[in-house]
Design an enzyme around this catalytic site. Structure first.
Site, PDB file in Angstrom:
ATOM      1  CD1 TRP A 100      -3.056  -1.298   0.638  1.00 44.36           C
ATOM      2  CD2 TRP A 100      -1.600  -2.440   1.899  1.00 44.36           C
ATOM      3  NE1 TRP A 100      -3.594  -2.542   0.877  1.00 44.36           N
ATOM      4  CE2 TRP A 100      -2.727  -3.268   1.646  1.00 44.36           C
ATOM      5  CE3 TRP A 100      -0.551  -2.956   2.674  1.00 44.36           C
ATOM      6  CZ2 TRP A 100      -2.819  -4.568   2.137  1.00 44.36           C
ATOM      7  CZ3 TRP A 100      -0.654  -4.250   3.156  1.00 44.36           C
ATOM      8  CH2 TRP A 100      -1.774  -5.044   2.898  1.00 44.36           C
ATOM      9  CG  ASP A 101       3.994   4.195  -1.452  1.00 44.56           C
ATOM     10  OD1 ASP A 101       5.068   3.984  -0.855  1.00 44.56           O
ATOM     11  OD2 ASP A 101       3.839   5.156  -2.223  1.00 44.56           O
ATOM     12  CE1 TYR A 102      -1.545   3.416   3.737  1.00 44.45           C
ATOM     13  CE2 TYR A 102      -1.904   1.194   4.550  1.00 44.45           C
ATOM     14  CZ  TYR A 102      -2.406   2.379   4.067  1.00 44.45           C
ATOM     15  OH  TYR A 102      -3.767   2.538   3.913  1.00 44.45           O
ATOM     16  CG  ASP A 103       7.371   4.148   1.865  1.00 47.31           C
ATOM     17  OD1 ASP A 103       7.092   2.963   1.664  1.00 47.31           O
ATOM     18  OD2 ASP A 103       7.788   4.916   0.996  1.00 47.31           O
TER      19      ASP A 103
END
Length: 799
Positions: A465-468
């Protein structure tokens, strides 16, 4: 002519209005039928049919059409209240356009009667009353301040700061200090006198884009440092300026010569770092130095007095972090965050251009001696046995998670805290190796002496989810029954806020698990459970069809259809290829790189946050190839635009197409109802909310990109952080309305605001010079936030 018989020409108004209403009815009926087949609301179908009938009657000159439309509006009013209650922004697409049509109908009715005078007076009177009621209602609702939920804690803490230099007269590090509290003990500007703030000076950095293509990449994001008698800042293309803090007069300027092709997704430099050699005289050359990370992946050491490169550092004042990485196309590796310096060691991560290639250059973390530039260590997670550069003929492991944001550091513990991102292909996980799955989307504590991980804390398992971790961790002393514990406040894009023991990484507040939805293109990869914080989170409830928005019933209906057609199973819905999926919150947060501010005396966390979904689809490789989606160094060529909107993810079976914020292409409006951003005060000890406010006005937002100029609080997207002062003020810009604000820490009320010459997508800072307190903000704008680009640094002070 009989004066009671309206002239035939007047009926043209009824014909035109009736035709418009009938056409709108047709669109609503057709879309409503489609929505109903998707399991959505039946309102649009039946309303569309009724509007079609009303429009035909009106166009035929029959007053029954007006009565029917009046009944439609009454039913719509009741339906809207049933769906969303009295929430003003939620009522906009449901009632405003129908109300405008109702007013038009009332004004046309006199042309359809034998007694036009009486109807004209009644129609004009009712229309005027409705307009006045709307204006009055919006003046109240648009500026409504929700009540304070809990009282502000008293001054009861005396938190130590392990940093070498303290904030106050100076601002010696990006976050105030390496503890990243964004707190100032200054109190000259107070809630009582802040309304008197005025512009003290402003300067132009001279770094402006020279073409539209480059303009579509600019986003300054800069927070200056103030040390002694000098202010230091960097520009989007890594130019460093030294200024007089009282006047803005330039002392020196250093241009590292970054070329346009080195710009990654955004031309940004969030700040520089400062280092003073212990025991060296302040007049010695390079005894005090500015450490710069450049967009083309260099670390440069500059004499803080003169701006000249320090000859004894690396190769004539600089080192290249791409040594040992193998092939690095321009723009693939860049430093846009200030390095962190602990115990004389410069620790830097870097941004790896997202979404291009699964086997992009390495996310290796590197450390250099602050005086000599000699490499002290390199942490390559795929090769834990190494502590330095790869052997001859080899490279650092490609495609590994990187740290693109800002680290914090503990001088006493000798630890640097790295908020890690994801592997190079954010939305596909099957090719990831065990070490990547361990450290991606984690906070990793690195021993600054050895370069080895001391501990790590992972927030998301197998993140697609590109939850960096985008935000810098904030170091605090956390109150426990056993006494204060050295801890950190760790915010996340998904909205969870964690409190960890910074010595061990152990959670100090409760953490739970939720069952995560499965499915997607990699069902075996999806973790059945995901972590959530039970201490505090910024997330709102899962979306429903009623949360869909627009500027009219038509685009709201379209958003409802898109919602019903998408895959949405709540938080952590995995992406699919056959249809869109909804990711909520989106990759902009929750909390992004602006982080949080902490008042270490009162024990209050201040968090501004985003509240928007993304509309996502994995695009099969064959389809992506037909669309020409190739890595930037091969065929794509264009830079700028929304991140993820057509990224190839070469080396995986799927490209990715992200509609960031989930916007309708025609109007540009977001499909989720406002607010899109907020600001919240949280008690550190308990995690309870003190107050929570929508953040940002509608003045620069509107359909088709046309500013509405409405000074009404809507809650806009925001990027950049806040600063808190001892006097009880929060200074923040960040929102898309191009304003900088002073907010009362006690109540959340805005006490002062000023219009900026560009977007304020940066974190402000404050300091004193010659006994006067200044507030400084970089008003550089941001392409992703669609705010005006500028090169102005602006300072405010009391008269």
């Amino acid at each position: 002519m009989n004066r009671e018989t309206p002239p035939a020409r007047r009926n043209m108004a009824a014909i035109i209005l009736g035709s418009v209403i009938a056409l709108i009815g047709l669109v609503l009926a057709l879309g409503g039928a489609l929505l109903l087949t998707e399991g959505g609301s039946a309102y649009y179908l039946f309303t569309g049919l009724a509007m079609g009938a009303a429009g035909i009657l009106l166009a035929s000159g029959r007053i029954a059409g007006a009565w029917l439309y009046g009944a439609i509006f009454a039913a719509t009013f009741c339906w809207a209240l049933w769906e969303v209650g009295l929430r003003p922004w939620a009522l906009v697409p449901r009632l405003v356009a129908p109300l405008i049509l109702l007013i038009a109908v009332m004004l046309v009715v006199p042309t359809m009667t034998r007694k036009p005078g009486r109807w004209r007076r009644a129609g004009i009177g009712v229309a005027a009353a409705l307009i006045a009621a709307i204006a009055f209602g919006w003046s109240i609702a648009g500026n409504y301040i929700p009540p304070v939920q809990a009282g502000l804690p008293g001054d009861r803490y005396a938190m130590a700061d392990p940093s070498l230099a303290a904030a106050g007269a100076d601002w010696p590090a990006y976050g105030g200090t390496n503890s990243a509290r964004r707190y100032s003990p200054l109190a000259q500007i107070t809630p009582a006198n802040v309304a008197g703030l005025e512009r003290a000076w402003a300067i132009h950095t001279g770094d402006m884009p020279h073409s539209k293509r480059i303009r579509d990449t600019y986003g300054a994001e800069t927070t200056p440092l103030k040390i002694g008698d000098t202010l230091y800042l960097c520009t989007p293309k890594s130019i460093v300026l030294a200024l007089d803090p009282a006047t803005g007069r330039q002392k020196w300027r250093f241009d590292p010569g970054v070329k346009d092709d080195a710009i990654p997704y955004t031309a940004a430099c969030r700040g520089v770092s400062y280092y003073a050699a212990p025991g060296a005289g302040t007049d010695a050359a390079c005894a005090r130095r500015i450490i710069l990370g450049t967009l083309d992946a260099r670390i440069v050491a500059l004499d803080a007095r003169t701006g000249r490169p320090c000859a004894g550092f690396g190769n004539l004042g600089q080192v290249s972090i791409t040594d040992g990485m193998g092939k690095v196309p321009p723009g693939y590796v860049s430093i846009n965050s200030p390095p962190t310096i602990v115990r004389g060691v410069i620790v830097t991560g870097h941004q790896v251009l997202d979404g291009q290639d699964r086997w992009a250059p390495s996310g290796v973390i590197q450390a250099y001696d602050a005086m000599t530039g000699r490499m002290r260590w390199a942490w390559d997670m795929m090769h834990p046995e190494r502590s330095g550069p790869p052997p001859e003929g080899q490279t650092y492991a490609r495609g590994t998670p990187n740290m693109w944001t800002i680290a914090s550091g503990d001088e006493q513990l000798g630890l640097v805290y790295l908020p890690m991102g994801n592997a190079a292909a954010d939305y596909y996980s099957s090719l990831r190796r065990p070490q990547e799955n361990r450290y991606a989307t984690s906070l990793v504590a690195i021993d600054v002496t050895t370069g080895k991980p001391r501990w790590s804390f992972q927030a998301v398992r197998k993140d697609v989810w590109d939850y960096d971790f985008g935000a810098q961790a904030t170091l605090v002393d956390f109150p426990t029954p056993r006494g204060p514990v050295p801890a950190m406040v760790l915010p996340s894009k998904q909205g969870d806020i964690y409190i960890l023991d910074r010595r061990t990484g152990q959670p100090l507040t409760p953490i739970g698990q939720i069952r995560a939805p499965g499915g997607g293109v990699e069902p075996r990869e999806r973790a059945p459970f995901q972590r959530v914080s039970l201490y505090h989170n910024l997330r709102k409830p899962d979306l429903t069809e009623k949360d869909m928005w627009g500027m009219s019933p038509i685009d709201q209906m379209i958003c409802r259809i898109q919602f019903r057609r998408a895959s949405y199973k709540g938080f952590y819905t995995p992406p699919e290829s056959g249809r869109r999926s909804i990711e909520y919150p989106g990759y902009n947060g929750g909390t992004d790189w602006g982080g949080v501010a902490v008042d270490p005396v009162r024990g209050v966390i201040v968090a501004n946050y985003n509240d928007m979904p993304n509309y996502v689809r994995l695009v099969p490789r064959a389809e992506a190839n037909k669309l020409g989606w190739a890595p930037r160094d091969q065929a794509r060529g264009n830079i700028g635009g929304a991140e993820g909107a057509g990224d190839p993810q070469a080396g995986t079976p799927y490209a990715i197409d992200v509609n960031a914020g989930w916007r309708l292409k025609f109007t540009g409006m977001l499909c989720k109802q406002p607010p899109y951003g907020g600001i919240r005060a949280i008690e550190l000890a308990t995690g309870r909310t003190i107050w929570d406010r929508p953040f940002g006005t509608a003045r620069t937002n509107g359909p088709f990109g046309i500013p509405s100029m409405l000074p009404l609080t809507i809650g806009t997207p925001n990027n950049g952080g806040a600063v808190v002062t001892k006097s009880g003020l929060i200074f923040i810009a960040a929102a898309t309305d191009n304003l900088i604000r002073a907010i009362d820490l006690r109540t959340g009320r805005t006490l002062w605001s000023a219009k900026l010459p560009g977007g304020g997508q940066a974190t402000p800072m404050t300091y004193t010079q010659n006994g006067r307190q200044y507030l400084v903000i970089m008003a550089g704008g941001h392409h992703f936030m669609e705010t005006p680009v500028s090169d102005q640094l602006v300072a405010y002070a009391l008269p």
